[in-house]
Structures are given as C-alpha cells and as structure tokens.
Design a protein around this motif. Structure first.
Motif, PDB file in Angstrom:
ATOM      1  N   MET A   1      34.002  27.037  46.429  1.00  0.00           N
ATOM      2  CA  MET A   1      32.560  27.348  47.271  1.00  0.00           C
ATOM      3  C   MET A   1      32.342  28.834  46.811  1.00  0.00           C
ATOM      4  N   ALA A   2      30.750  28.651  46.464  1.00  0.00           N
ATOM      5  CA  ALA A   2      30.212  30.017  45.941  1.00  0.00           C
ATOM      6  C   ALA A   2      30.189  31.075  46.938  1.00  0.00           C
ATOM      7  N   TYR A   3      30.391  32.289  46.590  1.00  0.00           N
ATOM      8  CA  TYR A   3      30.185  33.401  47.655  1.00  0.00           C
ATOM      9  C   TYR A   3      28.985  33.964  47.456  1.00  0.00           C
ATOM     10  N   TYR A   4      28.234  33.918  46.241  1.00  0.00           N
ATOM     11  CA  TYR A   4      26.936  34.119  45.996  1.00  0.00           C
ATOM     12  C   TYR A   4      26.422  33.374  44.880  1.00  0.00           C
ATOM     13  N   GLU A   5      25.042  33.137  45.094  1.00  0.00           N
ATOM     14  CA  GLU A   5      24.429  32.353  44.095  1.00  0.00           C
ATOM     15  C   GLU A   5      23.028  32.657  43.876  1.00  0.00           C
ATOM     16  N   SER A   6      22.425  32.779  42.535  1.00  0.00           N
ATOM     17  CA  SER A   6      21.158  33.160  42.105  1.00  0.00           C
ATOM     18  C   SER A   6      20.969  32.448  40.905  1.00  0.00           C
ATOM     19  N   ASP A   7      19.754  32.521  40.588  1.00  0.00           N
ATOM     20  CA  ASP A   7      19.115  31.573  39.254  1.00  0.00           C
ATOM     21  C   ASP A   7      20.172  32.194  37.963  1.00  0.00           C
ATOM     22  N   GLU A   8      20.541  33.496  38.073  1.00  0.00           N
ATOM     23  CA  GLU A   8      21.365  34.088  36.984  1.00  0.00           C
ATOM     24  C   GLU A   8      22.714  33.801  37.256  1.00  0.00           C
ATOM     25  N   LEU A   9      23.383  33.845  38.214  1.00  0.00           N
ATOM     26  CA  LEU A   9      24.871  33.931  38.459  1.00  0.00           C
ATOM     27  C   LEU A   9      25.477  33.246  39.517  1.00  0.00           C
ATOM     28  N   THR A  10      26.563  32.721  39.452  1.00  0.00           N
ATOM     29  CA  THR A  10      27.255  32.316  40.944  1.00  0.00           C
ATOM     30  C   THR A  10      28.569  33.262  40.647  1.00  0.00           C
ATOM     31  N   ILE A  11      28.815  33.420  41.892  1.00  0.00           N
ATOM     32  CA  ILE A  11      30.274  34.418  42.263  1.00  0.00           C
ATOM     33  C   ILE A  11      31.241  33.566  43.120  1.00  0.00           C
ATOM     34  N   GLU A  12      32.510  33.426  42.482  1.00  0.00           N
ATOM     35  CA  GLU A  12      33.304  32.829  43.552  1.00  0.00           C
ATOM     36  C   GLU A  12      34.499  33.499  43.498  1.00  0.00           C
ATOM     37  N   TRP A  13      35.571  33.279  44.716  1.00  0.00           N
ATOM     38  CA  TRP A  13      36.826  33.709  44.762  1.00  0.00           C
ATOM     39  C   TRP A  13      37.707  32.559  44.400  1.00  0.00           C
ATOM     40  N   ASP A  14      38.536  32.647  43.192  1.00  0.00           N
ATOM     41  CA  ASP A  14      39.450  31.886  42.912  1.00  0.00           C
ATOM     42  C   ASP A  14      40.977  32.025  43.373  1.00  0.00           C
ATOM     43  N   PRO A  15      41.334  31.520  44.218  1.00  0.00           N
ATOM     44  CA  PRO A  15      42.576  31.913  45.208  1.00  0.00           C
ATOM     45  C   PRO A  15      43.771  31.456  44.179  1.00  0.00           C
ATOM     46  N   THR A  16      43.708  30.577  43.196  1.00  0.00           N
ATOM     47  CA  THR A  16      44.841  30.385  42.350  1.00  0.00           C
ATOM     48  C   THR A  16      45.200  31.445  41.668  1.00  0.00           C
ATOM     49  N   ILE A  17      44.394  32.060  41.290  1.00  0.00           N
ATOM     50  CA  ILE A  17      44.757  33.570  40.351  1.00  0.00           C
ATOM     51  C   ILE A  17      44.138  34.928  40.937  1.00  0.00           C
ATOM     52  N   GLU A  18      43.818  34.760  42.129  1.00  0.00           N
ATOM     53  CA  GLU A  18      43.203  35.686  42.999  1.00  0.00           C
ATOM     54  C   GLU A  18      42.387  36.659  42.193  1.00  0.00           C
ATOM     55  N   THR A  19      41.320  36.048  41.789  1.00  0.00           N
ATOM     56  CA  THR A  19      40.275  36.607  41.120  1.00  0.00           C
ATOM     57  C   THR A  19      38.883  36.515  41.523  1.00  0.00           C
ATOM     58  N   VAL A  20      38.190  37.546  41.585  1.00  0.00           N
ATOM     59  CA  VAL A  20      36.523  37.207  41.733  1.00  0.00           C
ATOM     60  C   VAL A  20      36.109  36.773  40.189  1.00  0.00           C
ATOM     61  N   VAL A  21      35.331  35.620  40.269  1.00  0.00           N
ATOM     62  CA  VAL A  21      34.913  35.227  39.202  1.00  0.00           C
ATOM     63  C   VAL A  21      33.418  35.166  39.224  1.00  0.00           C
ATOM     64  N   MET A  22      32.744  35.747  38.103  1.00  0.00           N
ATOM     65  CA  MET A  22      31.308  35.892  37.739  1.00  0.00           C
ATOM     66  C   MET A  22      30.959  35.091  36.771  1.00  0.00           C
ATOM     67  N   ASN A  23      30.017  33.971  37.141  1.00  0.00           N
ATOM     68  CA  ASN A  23      29.700  33.202  35.988  1.00  0.00           C
ATOM     69  C   ASN A  23      28.184  33.252  35.820  1.00  0.00           C
ATOM     70  N   TRP A  24      27.953  34.025  34.899  1.00  0.00           N
ATOM     71  CA  TRP A  24      26.475  34.285  34.338  1.00  0.00           C
ATOM     72  C   TRP A  24      26.064  32.986  33.830  1.00  0.00           C
ATOM     73  N   HIS A  25      24.835  32.581  34.218  1.00  0.00           N
ATOM     74  CA  HIS A  25      24.044  31.289  33.771  1.00  0.00           C
ATOM     75  C   HIS A  25      22.902  31.606  32.805  1.00  0.00           C
ATOM     76  N   ALA A  26      22.310  32.909  33.027  1.00  0.00           N
ATOM     77  CA  ALA A  26      21.136  33.177  32.273  1.00  0.00           C
ATOM     78  C   ALA A  26      21.043  34.688  32.082  1.00  0.00           C
ATOM     79  N   PHE A  27      20.048  35.164  31.348  1.00  0.00           N
ATOM     80  CA  PHE A  27      19.838  36.542  31.221  1.00  0.00           C
ATOM     81  C   PHE A  27      19.529  37.384  32.390  1.00  0.00           C
ATOM     82  N   ALA A  28      19.965  38.355  32.751  1.00  0.00           N
ATOM     83  CA  ALA A  28      19.535  39.052  33.804  1.00  0.00           C
ATOM     84  C   ALA A  28      19.320  40.357  33.501  1.00  0.00           C
ATOM     85  N   LYS A  29      18.375  40.986  34.256  1.00  0.00           N
ATOM     86  CA  LYS A  29      18.229  42.651  34.111  1.00  0.00           C
ATOM     87  C   LYS A  29      17.734  43.047  35.599  1.00  0.00           C
ATOM     88  N   GLY A  30      17.958  44.321  35.593  1.00  0.00           N
ATOM     89  CA  GLY A  30      17.254  45.042  36.686  1.00  0.00           C
ATOM     90  C   GLY A  30      18.015  44.585  37.905  1.00  0.00           C
TER      91      GLY A  30
END
Length: 130
Positions: free
Chosen positions: A1-30
């Motif tokens: 389940m995503a913690y945060y979602e936008s057109d450019e990014l999805t942020i998730e918590w991976d409990p298996t490796i206890e990691t914040v995962v940032m999946n960038w989908h597109a160019f982002a600025k500002g």
C-alpha cells in the motif's frame, strides 16, 4: 500500500527489508520533487527507518536549483533522522546520473552509507544486509 502517490512518485514502506521505497515515475522538479522528498522523510520519521531505496531510473535530471535545495535544506534534515543507508537505482541518462551522483556521495560522507546500483535486486539485498 502506498504511503504517498503523485504523478511523478510513489512512496511505500517495504516491511521485508524495513525500507522507505521511493519509485519515481517521471521527471519532477520544484514542488513535485521537493514534496516527494519531504514525504519520504516523513515516512522515515514515522517508521524510525534506517534504510532508503530511491528508484531514480525514470526521474530524469535533477535541476540545479533542486540539487542545491537537496544539499542545503533536505540533507541536513535527513542527517537528523534515523536514516543511515541509501541505495539508489541510477537513472538511465548519463546527465541525470551526474546530477544524482553528487547528492548520493554527499549523503555517504556524513557517517552514512550510500551506494548506487543498476539492479534493484542487488540494491534490496544490500539494504537487507545493513
């Protein structure tokens, strides 16, 4: 389940490796780039996370202004959290790699560990071993 979602990014918590995962989908600025990093840091604080995985393969080149913001404003806040290991999946673009490489190197110079990977499984294995 995503913690945060936008057109450019999805942020998730991976409990298996206890990691914040940032999946960038597109160019982002500002604001899109900065809000994404801030939301990731919120999740680090919520979870007491030590690991961060940034998949930057589709992010593109980080603008000079955003690089400076990351170094001057975001890094100091990140250094004050429990975060200590960053794995980065490098962007496809050579120019984008250069902009990201300096930021990763700076994070690793503050008693933290940071590595750049081209393979996600290798990055996850490294984080799991930390």
């Amino acid at each position: 389940m995503a913690y945060y979602e936008s057109d450019e990014l999805t942020i998730e918590w991976d409990p298996t490796i206890e990691t914040v995962v940032m999946n960038w989908h597109a160019f982002a600025k500002g604001d899109a780039y900065r809000n994404g990093l801030d939301k990731g840091l919120e999740l680090v604080e919520d979870k007491g996370a030590t690991n961060w995985l940034a998949d930057l393969r589709d992010l593109g080149t980080v603008t000079q202004e955003d690089q400076e913001w990351t170094q001057n404003e975001w890094h100091p806040r990140a250094f004050d959290t429990t975060l200590s290991n960053i794995a980065v999946l490098q962007p496809e673009s050579v120019v984008a790699n250069m902009s990201v490489g300096d930021l990763v190197e700076e994070f690793g110079s503050n008693d933290n560990k940071s590595r750049i990977f081209s393979d996600r499984d290798e990055a996850e294995s490294w984080l799991e071993a930390q």
